[in-house]
Write an enzyme that holds these catalytic residues in place. Sequence first.
Site, PDB file in Angstrom:
ATOM      1  N   TYR A  40       0.829  -1.213   0.000  1.00  0.00           N
ATOM      2  CA  TYR A  40       0.000   0.000   0.000  1.00  0.00           C
ATOM      3  C   TYR A  40       0.861   1.259   0.000  1.00  0.00           C
ATOM      4  CZ  TYR A  40      -3.046   3.702   1.647  1.00  0.00           C
ATOM      5  OH  TYR A  40      -3.718   4.890   1.768  1.00  0.00           O
ATOM      6  N   GLY A  84     -14.663   0.992  10.654  1.00  0.00           N
ATOM      7  CA  GLY A  84     -14.317   1.510  11.972  1.00  0.00           C
ATOM      8  C   GLY A  84     -13.179   0.766  12.650  1.00  0.00           C
ATOM      9  N   GLY A 140      -9.856   0.803  11.996  1.00  0.00           N
ATOM     10  CA  GLY A 140      -8.701   1.661  12.282  1.00  0.00           C
ATOM     11  C   GLY A 140      -8.924   2.471  13.547  1.00  0.00           C
ATOM     12  N   TYR A 191      -6.590  10.731  11.057  1.00  0.00           N
ATOM     13  CA  TYR A 191      -5.922  10.917  12.353  1.00  0.00           C
ATOM     14  C   TYR A 191      -6.323  12.247  12.988  1.00  0.00           C
ATOM     15  CZ  TYR A 191      -2.880   7.090  10.783  1.00  0.00           C
ATOM     16  OH  TYR A 191      -2.383   5.895  10.331  1.00  0.00           O
TER      17      TYR A 191
END
Length: 159
Positions: free
Chosen positions: A26, A96, A98, A132
């Site tokens: 990724y 959800g 992460g 974040y």
Amino acid sequence: MTLSIRPAAPTDLPLIAALIRALADYEKLAGEVRFDEATLGEHLFGPHPHAEVAIGEVDGQPQGFALFFHNFSTFEGKPGLYLEDLFVRPEARGAGLGKALLAHLAKLCVARGCARLEWSVLDWNAPAIGFYESLGARMMDEWTVMRVDGAALPALAAE
């Protein structure tokens, strides 16, 4: 849909290795992955573990992980947790997981008396940065990561 977070066990080593490789793909860094699985297992599950892993599951199926370890803040006079890697498989994103993994680490921080939870993010990864920040994380723009590795590491050690 049921989300669950559990500590990794030695039997999870092939899963952890596969998730690390998926993360590297990724991040367009697959060529940087050089670990030996047995050595990784020794560092995670041996007599003196250097890191911990939390496995994130969706409906009982492993779909992500967080690899982390303790650091220490001299200014705070307390330990912290450093999140080395967080990854959720693309097909499980948006569920959800992460957020659940980060919340799990935050709970560990509180339970262990840590002053903070820290990690690095690639500057091109705008979706991750936005995610974040939505959780209350803030960019530490005034800090630059420094690294000594490769041939420079043994050269410095010889000084």
